[in-house]
Design an enzyme around this catalytic site. Structure first.
Site, PDB file in Angstrom:
ATOM      1  N   TYR A 231      15.330  30.162   5.764  1.00  0.00           N
ATOM      2  CA  TYR A 231      14.228  30.953   6.323  1.00  0.00           C
ATOM      3  C   TYR A 231      14.403  31.203   7.818  1.00  0.00           C
ATOM      4  CZ  TYR A 231      11.738  30.109   1.956  1.00  0.00           C
ATOM      5  OH  TYR A 231      11.374  30.055   0.635  1.00  0.00           O
TER       6      TYR A 231
ATOM      7  N   LYS B 107       0.849  -1.205   0.000  1.00  0.00           N
ATOM      8  CA  LYS B 107       0.000   0.000   0.000  1.00  0.00           C
ATOM      9  C   LYS B 107       0.881   1.251   0.000  1.00  0.00           C
ATOM     10  CE  LYS B 107      -0.293  -0.354   5.047  1.00  0.00           C
ATOM     11  NZ  LYS B 107      -1.143  -0.700   6.198  1.00  0.00           N
TER      12      LYS B 107
HETATM   13  C1  LIG Z   1      -0.326  -1.649   6.930  1.00  0.00           C
HETATM   14  C2  LIG Z   1      -0.754  -2.951   7.472  1.00  0.00           C
HETATM   15  C3  LIG Z   1       0.195  -3.974   7.710  1.00  0.00           C
HETATM   16  C4  LIG Z   1       1.677  -3.769   7.558  1.00  0.00           C
HETATM   17  O1  LIG Z   1       2.219  -3.255   8.760  1.00  0.00           O
HETATM   18  P1  LIG Z   1       3.783  -3.238   9.024  1.00  0.00           P
HETATM   19  O2  LIG Z   1       3.868  -2.915  10.456  1.00  0.00           O
HETATM   20  O3  LIG Z   1       4.372  -2.196   8.150  1.00  0.00           O
HETATM   21  O4  LIG Z   1       4.281  -4.600   8.707  1.00  0.00           O
HETATM   22  C5  LIG Z   1      -0.286  -5.200   8.115  1.00  0.00           C
HETATM   23  N1  LIG Z   1      -1.610  -5.424   8.311  1.00  0.00           N
HETATM   24  C6  LIG Z   1      -2.526  -4.465   8.130  1.00  0.00           C
HETATM   25  C7  LIG Z   1      -3.964  -4.783   8.369  1.00  0.00           C
HETATM   26  C8  LIG Z   1      -2.135  -3.195   7.716  1.00  0.00           C
HETATM   27  O5  LIG Z   1      -3.058  -2.243   7.547  1.00  0.00           O
END
Ligand SMILES: *Cc1c(COP(=O)(O)O)cnc(C)c1O
Length: 387
Positions: A283, A59
């Site tokens: 800045y 994702k």
């Molecule tokens: C984003 C997500 C993960 C991955 O989490 P990590 O800590 O980066 O491994 C796993 N399960 C769900 C349901 C998520 O939303």
């Protein structure tokens, strides 16, 4: 319902892409992704969890690494699903010809569900309302809808409560178009609260026992990165891998030293100037030179994802084998660093802002944020180059 004109959006992104390919100049700032390191990290988990199937989480542009690039790198690695957040991400996998099936990690709202069912994307259910809607869409399209039952063991974001589970399978079995292939849950504090995590694991085991009396689940999954190396979940047979795939393990473990850096953020020295003593830099003049100072201006800023929060936090970049402190505030497109101590530095020299020499974990600490936030902040202006 709000309707966006997808055709216009699509045309715009295509134009941007074409323009990018016509550009003769090298990119200002870019992220180099090591596909070998991605596969290596996947195999470190495989070694640690030989009895488990793997769901890489890609994702949010695969945590900044680029969705399609990472999907292509892992598509033939014997994995089960790609975890995505949105139907748009799932569609991009389809368009890219990726054969591994997408799993939508969170709930889908009603307007998304028809497309999800038509495509056979894996989804979770957390309520009977969702189950019934998917059942009717399955009937409408004469399709089996592959669903994973989400159980809330303590995360408080989605899932059925444990009290809702008794008798639930009987109701679901009446929905002939649902294929309940999985059951899963999500941990809320695996790296921070070990005893609560054990409670969640217990809750998951109970849920699998309860639901499993009346059903065989092909997939049972609970652990993500913070838990894979450190907890045992007897009933589970799949793990979801986000940060760990990208080289960051949130918990101490003997496996951590085997993980490799997957992303290196680069830019170049654009300008070198010598500023007199007592001259403000950037800045608000948060930094004032104490002596004659050789200052390099680098072609990356917070609009590329080099976080604004790194300003005045002792952040360092790596140029020609040496560390150079960031001076004053990071601006939108440029950042200034001290190169007074460098024997040799020229415009065009390579600058590493994050990577093997500038740890992701260190940047996270300096920016006072969480690791995933650092990587997902790298913006679309930064081309991803796969090596
Ligand atoms: C984003 C997500 C993960 C991955 O989490 P990590 O800590 O980066 O491994 C796993 N399960 C769900 C349901 C998520 O939303």
């Amino acid at each position: 319902m709000i309707c966006y004109d997808y055709k216009i959006l699509e045309a715009r992104t295509r134009e941007t892409k074409v323009l990018h390919m016509q550009l003769q100049s090298p990119p200002r700032a870019w992220a180099e992704i090591s596909t070998d390191a991605l596969r290596h990290n996947l195999n470190v988990v495989r070694k640690a969890k030989p009895t488990h199937k793997l769901m890489p989480i890609i994702k949010a542009e695969a945590y900044g690494h680029g969705l399609e690039g990472v999907a292509r790198a892992l598509d033939n690695e014997g994995i089960e699903f790609f975890g995505v957040a949105t139907p748009a991400e799932a569609l991009r996998l389809k368009v890219a010809g990726i054969k591994t099936r997408p799993f939508l990690l969170g709930p889908c709202y009603p307007g998304e569900r028809e497309e999800v069912v038509q495509n056979g994307w894996r989804i979770s259910i957390s309520s009977m309302e969702e189950a019934q809607h998917y059942e009717s869409l399955g009937a409408l399209y004469n399709k089996q809808v592959p669903v994973h039952i989400c159980v809330d063991t303590g995360m408080g974001r989605s899932g059925f409560l444990p009290t809702e589970l008794p008798g639930m399978m009987a109701t679901l079995h009446e929905m002939k178009h649902l294929n309940c292939e999985g059951v899963f849950s999500h941990l809320s504090a695996a790296a921070e609260d070990i005893s609560f995590t054990h409670q969640q694991i217990g809750g998951f085991e109970d849920a699998v026992t309860e639901l499993g009396q009346h059903h065989d689940f092909e997939y049972k999954h609970l652990c993500s990165s913070a838990a894979v190396f450190n907890y045992k979940v007897p009933s589970s047979n799949m793990v979801r891998l986000g940060r760990i795939l990208y080289g960051f393990s949130p918990m101490p473990s003997p496996f951590n030293s085997q993980l490799q850096t997957t992303l290196t953020l680069y830019s170049r020295v654009m300008l070198i100037r010598t500023l007199p003593k007592n001259h403000g830099v950037s800045y608000n003049h948060c930094y004032i030179t104490r002596n004659l100072t050789k200052v390099a201006t680098i072609g990356i800023g917070y609009a590329d994802g080099y976080l604004q929060y790194l300003s005045n936090q002792d952040a360092k970049v790596f140029i020609n084998g040496q560390y150079c402190p960031v001076l004053g505030r990071i601006t939108m497109d440029q950042v200034m660093v001290d190169v007074t101590h460098l024997d040799e530095v020229q415009t065009g020299d390579l600058v590493e802002l994050m990577g093997p020499n500038v740890a992701w974990a260190e940047i996270t600490r300096q920016a006072n944020t969480i690791p995933s936030n650092v990587l997902t902040s790298i913006t679309a202006r930064v081309p991803r180059i796969y090596v």
